[in-house]
Scaffold this motif. Structure first.
Motif, PDB file in Angstrom:
ATOM      1  N   TYR A 158      36.742 119.013  62.254  1.00  0.00           N
ATOM      2  CA  TYR A 158      36.212 118.238  63.387  1.00  0.00           C
ATOM      3  C   TYR A 158      35.742 119.164  64.512  1.00  0.00           C
ATOM      4  O   TYR A 158      34.711 118.937  65.141  1.00  0.00           O
ATOM      5  CB  TYR A 158      37.269 117.247  63.893  1.00  0.00           C
ATOM      6  CG  TYR A 158      36.680 116.243  64.843  1.00  0.00           C
ATOM      7  CD1 TYR A 158      35.592 115.464  64.459  1.00  0.00           C
ATOM      8  CD2 TYR A 158      37.169 116.089  66.133  1.00  0.00           C
ATOM      9  CE1 TYR A 158      35.020 114.556  65.335  1.00  0.00           C
ATOM     10  CE2 TYR A 158      36.612 115.176  67.009  1.00  0.00           C
ATOM     11  CZ  TYR A 158      35.539 114.411  66.605  1.00  0.00           C
ATOM     12  OH  TYR A 158      34.971 113.517  67.472  1.00  0.00           O
ATOM     13  N   THR A 159      36.516 120.240  64.738  1.00  0.00           N
ATOM     14  CA  THR A 159      36.118 121.251  65.724  1.00  0.00           C
ATOM     15  C   THR A 159      34.712 121.765  65.402  1.00  0.00           C
ATOM     16  O   THR A 159      33.837 121.858  66.265  1.00  0.00           O
ATOM     17  CB  THR A 159      37.114 122.441  65.656  1.00  0.00           C
ATOM     18  OG1 THR A 159      38.376 121.964  66.059  1.00  0.00           O
ATOM     19  CG2 THR A 159      36.697 123.582  66.532  1.00  0.00           C
ATOM     20  N   ARG A 160      34.516 122.071  64.138  1.00  0.00           N
ATOM     21  CA  ARG A 160      33.232 122.657  63.727  1.00  0.00           C
ATOM     22  C   ARG A 160      32.107 121.638  63.826  1.00  0.00           C
ATOM     23  O   ARG A 160      30.996 121.983  64.251  1.00  0.00           O
ATOM     24  CB  ARG A 160      33.374 123.245  62.329  1.00  0.00           C
ATOM     25  CG  ARG A 160      34.373 124.398  62.405  1.00  0.00           C
ATOM     26  CD  ARG A 160      34.422 125.287  61.230  1.00  0.00           C
ATOM     27  NE  ARG A 160      35.184 126.483  61.611  1.00  0.00           N
ATOM     28  CZ  ARG A 160      35.503 127.462  60.804  1.00  0.00           C
ATOM     29  NH1 ARG A 160      35.114 127.414  59.547  1.00  0.00           N
ATOM     30  NH2 ARG A 160      36.182 128.516  61.243  1.00  0.00           N
ATOM     31  N   THR A 161      32.398 120.387  63.484  1.00  0.00           N
ATOM     32  CA  THR A 161      31.377 119.337  63.604  1.00  0.00           C
ATOM     33  C   THR A 161      30.920 119.217  65.057  1.00  0.00           C
ATOM     34  O   THR A 161      29.724 119.114  65.335  1.00  0.00           O
ATOM     35  CB  THR A 161      31.951 117.986  63.120  1.00  0.00           C
ATOM     36  OG1 THR A 161      32.297 118.135  61.757  1.00  0.00           O
ATOM     37  CG2 THR A 161      30.948 116.862  63.262  1.00  0.00           C
ATOM     38  N   ASN A 199      41.737 136.584  64.065  1.00  0.00           N
ATOM     39  CA  ASN A 199      41.318 137.160  62.782  1.00  0.00           C
ATOM     40  C   ASN A 199      39.826 137.000  62.520  1.00  0.00           C
ATOM     41  O   ASN A 199      39.349 137.352  61.432  1.00  0.00           O
ATOM     42  CB  ASN A 199      42.108 136.521  61.632  1.00  0.00           C
ATOM     43  CG  ASN A 199      43.536 137.032  61.598  1.00  0.00           C
ATOM     44  OD1 ASN A 199      43.789 138.206  61.850  1.00  0.00           O
ATOM     45  ND2 ASN A 199      44.477 136.145  61.301  1.00  0.00           N
ATOM     46  N   GLY A 200      39.109 136.418  63.469  1.00  0.00           N
ATOM     47  CA  GLY A 200      37.643 136.392  63.381  1.00  0.00           C
ATOM     48  C   GLY A 200      37.049 135.215  62.633  1.00  0.00           C
ATOM     49  O   GLY A 200      35.826 135.161  62.444  1.00  0.00           O
ATOM     50  N   ASN A 201      37.888 134.259  62.245  1.00  0.00           N
ATOM     51  CA  ASN A 201      37.329 133.128  61.480  1.00  0.00           C
ATOM     52  C   ASN A 201      36.374 132.282  62.318  1.00  0.00           C
ATOM     53  O   ASN A 201      35.293 131.902  61.853  1.00  0.00           O
ATOM     54  CB  ASN A 201      38.461 132.246  60.937  1.00  0.00           C
ATOM     55  CG  ASN A 201      39.372 133.035  60.022  1.00  0.00           C
ATOM     56  OD1 ASN A 201      38.919 133.623  59.056  1.00  0.00           O
ATOM     57  ND2 ASN A 201      40.650 133.083  60.342  1.00  0.00           N
ATOM     58  N   ASP A 202      36.775 131.993  63.556  1.00  0.00           N
ATOM     59  CA  ASP A 202      35.889 131.202  64.423  1.00  0.00           C
ATOM     60  C   ASP A 202      34.670 132.023  64.838  1.00  0.00           C
ATOM     61  O   ASP A 202      33.564 131.490  64.947  1.00  0.00           O
ATOM     62  CB  ASP A 202      36.647 130.746  65.677  1.00  0.00           C
ATOM     63  CG  ASP A 202      37.796 129.810  65.332  1.00  0.00           C
ATOM     64  OD1 ASP A 202      37.612 128.930  64.479  1.00  0.00           O
ATOM     65  OD2 ASP A 202      38.884 129.974  65.916  1.00  0.00           O
ATOM     66  N   THR A 203      34.871 133.314  65.071  1.00  0.00           N
ATOM     67  CA  THR A 203      33.734 134.166  65.460  1.00  0.00           C
ATOM     68  C   THR A 203      32.687 134.171  64.350  1.00  0.00           C
ATOM     69  O   THR A 203      31.482 134.071  64.617  1.00  0.00           O
ATOM     70  CB  THR A 203      34.195 135.616  65.735  1.00  0.00           C
ATOM     71  OG1 THR A 203      35.399 135.596  66.480  1.00  0.00           O
ATOM     72  CG2 THR A 203      33.152 136.380  66.503  1.00  0.00           C
ATOM     73  N   LEU A 204      33.150 134.273  63.119  1.00  0.00           N
ATOM     74  CA  LEU A 204      32.235 134.276  61.969  1.00  0.00           C
ATOM     75  C   LEU A 204      31.477 132.950  61.889  1.00  0.00           C
ATOM     76  O   LEU A 204      30.247 132.928  61.705  1.00  0.00           O
ATOM     77  CB  LEU A 204      33.046 134.508  60.691  1.00  0.00           C
ATOM     78  CG  LEU A 204      32.273 134.603  59.387  1.00  0.00           C
ATOM     79  CD1 LEU A 204      31.321 135.800  59.401  1.00  0.00           C
ATOM     80  CD2 LEU A 204      33.240 134.719  58.206  1.00  0.00           C
TER      81      LEU A 204
END
Ligand code: SAM
Length: 190
Positions: free
Chosen positions: A9-12, A31-36
């Motif tokens: 939902y965050t990504r949507t 760990n860079g998941n959101d940055t990616l």
């Protein structure tokens, strides 16, 4: 199931708000998941500004981005997110389309290094100032650990007082879970 889990939902919400070529912020790179995710979202002409107080997180995020050949879209700062406003070049002030704060501690790392209400709220205020109209800021709140519960209460009190003419704030949470499930506060600037 038709209800989105927290991460999708965050990504949507961010996908809806951010257009290719825009500027976004990852306030807690970890760990860079959101940055990616953000680097892909803004495309080759966009920019991601990432912050983390731990060098370990900056190193991990850098290698993740390099692995996917996306490092050239991202500027990483080994600094607290309370420095967002002074770090962003003036040309981006008022132009930021999205921001994410994945709060708490870095999984598998030093659990005493956690986000704290005073600096989180300072950064949220700064983000609100640098965002454009329609910009979307997401706070993912983990309140299963003691500092997280304190941070949750400060953030809820702060967000409930944001002027409705300035931004609207949504809370998205599954409330019938056995352990406190993380939830989202989504702040959309008017
Ligand atoms: N977004 C990350 C990811 O995709 O892997 C996870 C972030 S983790 C839950 C929280 C991070 O916030 C930790 O890496 C921690 O070092 C960082 N942090 C704590 N205080 C901070 C501050 N004042 N400014 C920026 N980062 C901070």
């Amino acid at each position: 199931m038709n209800l989105d889990r927290i991460l999708p939902y965050t990504r949507t919400l961010l996908e809806r708000a951010v257009k290719p070529g825009e500027v976004v912020i990852d306030a807690t790179a970890g760990n860079g998941n959101d940055t990616l995710f953000l680097a892909r979202l803004v495309g080759e002409h966009g920019r991601v500004y990432g912050f983390d107080v731990q060098q370990e997180a900056i190193t991990e995020t850098t290698s993740k981005l390099e692995e996917h050949e996306l490092k050239n879209r991202v500027l990483l700062f080994n600094q607290g997110h309370e420095t967002i406003e002074e770090t962003l070049p003036p040309v981006h002030h008022g132009a930021v389309a999205g921001a994410i704060f994945n709060l708490g501690y870095l999984p598998g790392s030093d659990e005493t290094i956690v986000t704290r209400p005073r600096t989180t709220i300072a950064a949220v205020e700064q983000c609100l100032r640098v965002m454009r109209s329609g910009g979307m800021m997401i706070l993912v709140i983990y309140h299963g650990h003691p500092e997280g519960a304190v941070e949750r209460d400060y953030l809820l009190r702060y967000c409930e007082k944001i002027d409705g003419l300035e931004a609207q704030v949504l809370r998205y949470q599954f409330i019938n879970t056995q352990t406190p499930s993380p939830f989202i506060l989504a702040i959309e600037k008017k």
